[in-house]
Design an enzyme around this catalytic site. Structure first.
Site, PDB file in Angstrom:
ATOM      1  N   GLY A  12      38.711  27.779 -49.620  1.00  0.00           N
ATOM      2  CA  GLY A  12      38.217  26.840 -48.626  1.00  0.00           C
ATOM      3  C   GLY A  12      38.767  27.048 -47.230  1.00  0.00           C
ATOM      4  O   GLY A  12      38.867  28.163 -46.719  1.00  0.00           O
ATOM      5  N   ILE A  13      39.143  25.947 -46.601  1.00  0.00           N
ATOM      6  CA  ILE A  13      39.621  25.975 -45.219  1.00  0.00           C
ATOM      7  C   ILE A  13      40.902  26.798 -45.101  1.00  0.00           C
ATOM      8  O   ILE A  13      41.079  27.561 -44.144  1.00  0.00           O
ATOM      9  CB  ILE A  13      39.820  24.539 -44.703  1.00  0.00           C
ATOM     10  CG1 ILE A  13      38.458  23.824 -44.578  1.00  0.00           C
ATOM     11  CG2 ILE A  13      40.534  24.535 -43.351  1.00  0.00           C
ATOM     12  CD1 ILE A  13      38.552  22.345 -44.259  1.00  0.00           C
ATOM     13  N   ASP A  59      53.826  24.407 -56.222  1.00  0.00           N
ATOM     14  CA  ASP A  59      53.122  23.140 -56.399  1.00  0.00           C
ATOM     15  C   ASP A  59      53.803  22.140 -55.474  1.00  0.00           C
ATOM     16  O   ASP A  59      54.954  21.755 -55.709  1.00  0.00           O
ATOM     17  CB  ASP A  59      53.208  22.693 -57.860  1.00  0.00           C
ATOM     18  CG  ASP A  59      52.520  21.357 -58.110  1.00  0.00           C
ATOM     19  OD1 ASP A  59      52.126  20.676 -57.134  1.00  0.00           O
ATOM     20  OD2 ASP A  59      52.394  20.983 -59.293  1.00  0.00           O
ATOM     21  N   TYR A 148      42.895   8.645 -50.467  1.00  0.00           N
ATOM     22  CA  TYR A 148      42.664   9.882 -49.709  1.00  0.00           C
ATOM     23  C   TYR A 148      42.445   9.546 -48.236  1.00  0.00           C
ATOM     24  O   TYR A 148      43.044  10.158 -47.350  1.00  0.00           O
ATOM     25  CB  TYR A 148      41.455  10.634 -50.274  1.00  0.00           C
ATOM     26  CG  TYR A 148      41.174  11.935 -49.562  1.00  0.00           C
ATOM     27  CD1 TYR A 148      41.825  13.104 -49.949  1.00  0.00           C
ATOM     28  CD2 TYR A 148      40.277  11.999 -48.504  1.00  0.00           C
ATOM     29  CE1 TYR A 148      41.590  14.300 -49.291  1.00  0.00           C
ATOM     30  CE2 TYR A 148      40.031  13.193 -47.838  1.00  0.00           C
ATOM     31  CZ  TYR A 148      40.694  14.334 -48.240  1.00  0.00           C
ATOM     32  OH  TYR A 148      40.458  15.520 -47.570  1.00  0.00           O
ATOM     33  N   LYS A 152      44.948  10.601 -45.091  1.00  0.00           N
ATOM     34  CA  LYS A 152      44.491  11.383 -43.952  1.00  0.00           C
ATOM     35  C   LYS A 152      44.653  10.614 -42.644  1.00  0.00           C
ATOM     36  O   LYS A 152      44.908  11.221 -41.594  1.00  0.00           O
ATOM     37  CB  LYS A 152      43.037  11.811 -44.162  1.00  0.00           C
ATOM     38  CG  LYS A 152      42.867  12.828 -45.289  1.00  0.00           C
ATOM     39  CD  LYS A 152      43.726  14.068 -45.068  1.00  0.00           C
ATOM     40  CE  LYS A 152      43.472  15.155 -46.100  1.00  0.00           C
ATOM     41  NZ  LYS A 152      44.307  16.363 -45.864  1.00  0.00           N
ATOM     42  N   ALA A 182      31.581  22.981 -46.626  1.00  0.00           N
ATOM     43  CA  ALA A 182      31.134  23.717 -47.810  1.00  0.00           C
ATOM     44  C   ALA A 182      32.284  24.563 -48.356  1.00  0.00           C
ATOM     45  O   ALA A 182      32.469  25.714 -47.968  1.00  0.00           O
ATOM     46  CB  ALA A 182      29.944  24.594 -47.464  1.00  0.00           C
ATOM     47  N   THR A 183      33.082  23.983 -49.259  1.00  0.00           N
ATOM     48  CA  THR A 183      34.198  24.676 -49.905  1.00  0.00           C
ATOM     49  C   THR A 183      34.229  24.268 -51.375  1.00  0.00           C
ATOM     50  O   THR A 183      33.327  23.582 -51.865  1.00  0.00           O
ATOM     51  CB  THR A 183      35.551  24.291 -49.252  1.00  0.00           C
ATOM     52  OG1 THR A 183      35.831  22.913 -49.541  1.00  0.00           O
ATOM     53  CG2 THR A 183      35.514  24.500 -47.744  1.00  0.00           C
TER      54      THR A 183
END
Length: 253
Positions: A12-13, A59, A148, A152, A182-183
Site C-alpha cells: 500500500g502507501i 510487530d 480508528y 487518526k 486503492a491498497t
C-alpha cells in the site's frame, strides 16, 4: 545519500513511499511484521534502484520490537533523515463488539508507535539540524467513527504540535491525511470498498502529492481535490452535525 525508515513498508502507501524514496536515491530501512515479504520487497527495490535496503522485522504492537525500531532511529553512526510512520490497519465491527485486547493492539500500532518513533526520530534529527517526519493519518480523523477515527485524529493533532515544537530546527513534521486509497487495507480488514470511483485515490499520486507538500513545508497534507473540499467542510460544520451523520450511516449497516 540520505536514509529513510518506513513502517508498514511492504504494501500500500508504505510500499509506495519506499518506491518513490528509492527513486530519489534514498537508502531505506523497511519495517513490517512479515520478514519473508520484507526481504522480497527489499530485493526488488535494490535491483530496480541500486540503493541499500535494510530490513527490520517488527510487530509494532509489541513494545520490545517497537523499541528496536526506535533504537535504529537513534543510532548516531547510521542516521535516518526521513521517518515515515505508516504502519496501521483497521477493524471490522464496532468498538463494543471487539475484545479490549484487540482494541489495545490497534491503539498501540496507530498511536503509541507513532509517539515512540516520532520521539526517537525527532530527537536524533534535531541534534543533527535536519530531518523529515511524515505521519500517515487519515481523513477519517476529521469525523467521529470508532477508534480508528479517534486514533487518526490524535495522529494529526500530535503531528501539528510536533511541527510547532520543531519550527526553526531544520526538522519538519507532516501529517498525511488520505481518503479512500486503492491498497490492501480494506481487504486485510475484511471491509467492503464503498463509494463512487472518483472518491478512490491512487497510492502513487497520493505519495507524490504528499512529498510535494513536505517540500513546501505543509504540516497537514490532504491529497485530492475531493478530500481537500471534504476536510474544509468538516472544519466548519458543527460537530453535532458530523456526529449525527455518522450515527445515521452506522444505523444503516
Amino acid at each position: 545519500m540520505t536514509t529513510a525508515l518506513i513502517t508498514g513498508a511492504t504494501a500500500g502507501i508504505g510500499r509506495e513511499f519506499a518506491t518513490q524514496l528509492a527513486r530519489r536515491n534514498h537508502h531505506l530501512v523497511l519495517v513490517a511484521r512479515d520478514a519473508e515479504r520484507l526481504e522480497a520487497v527489499a530485493a526488488e527495490l535494490r535491483a530496480a534502484h541500486g540503493v541499500d535496503v535494510e530490513v527490520l522485522p517488527a510487530d509494532l504492537s509489541d513494545r520490545a520490537a517497537l523499541q528496536r525500531v526506535a533504537d535504529r532511529l537513534s543510532a548516531p553512526g547510521d542516521p535516518v533523515e526521513v521517518l515515515v510512520n505508516n504502519a496501521g490497519y483497521g477493524l471490522k465491527g464496532s468498538f463494543l463488539s471487539h475484545d479490549i485486547d484487540v482494541e489495545e493492539r490497534l491503539f498501540d500500532v496507530l498511536t503509541r508507535a507513532v509517539l515512540v518513533l516520532s520521539h526517537a526520530g525527532a530527537r536524533a534529527m534535531k541534534a543533527r539540524g535536519r530531518g523529515t517526519i511524515i505521519n500517515v493519518s487519515s481523513v477519517a480523523g476529521f469525523i467521529a467513527s470508532g477508534t480508528y477515527s479517534a486514533a487518526k485524529s490524535w495522529v494529526t493533532v500530535f503531528t501539528e504540535g510536533l511541527a510547532a515544537e520543531l519550527a526553526g530546527t531544520g526538522v519538519t513534521a507532516t501529517a498525511l491525511c488520505p481518503g479512500f486509497t486503492a491498497t490492501e487495507f480494506h481487504e486485510r480488514a475484511a471491509l467492503a470498498k464503498t463509494g463512487p470511483a472518483f472518491m478512490w485515490l491512487d497510492a502513487a499520486d497520493l505519495v507524490s502529492a504528499c512529498l510535494a507538500d513536505v517540500a513546501r513545508g505543509r504540516v497537514v497534507s490532504v491529497p485530492g481535490a475531493q478530500y481537500k473540499a471534504i476536510v474544509g467542510l468538516l472544519r466548519v460544520v458543527p460537530r453535532s452535525a458530523v456526529r449525527g451523520r455518522v450515527a445515521r450511516v452506522q444505523r444503516r449497516r
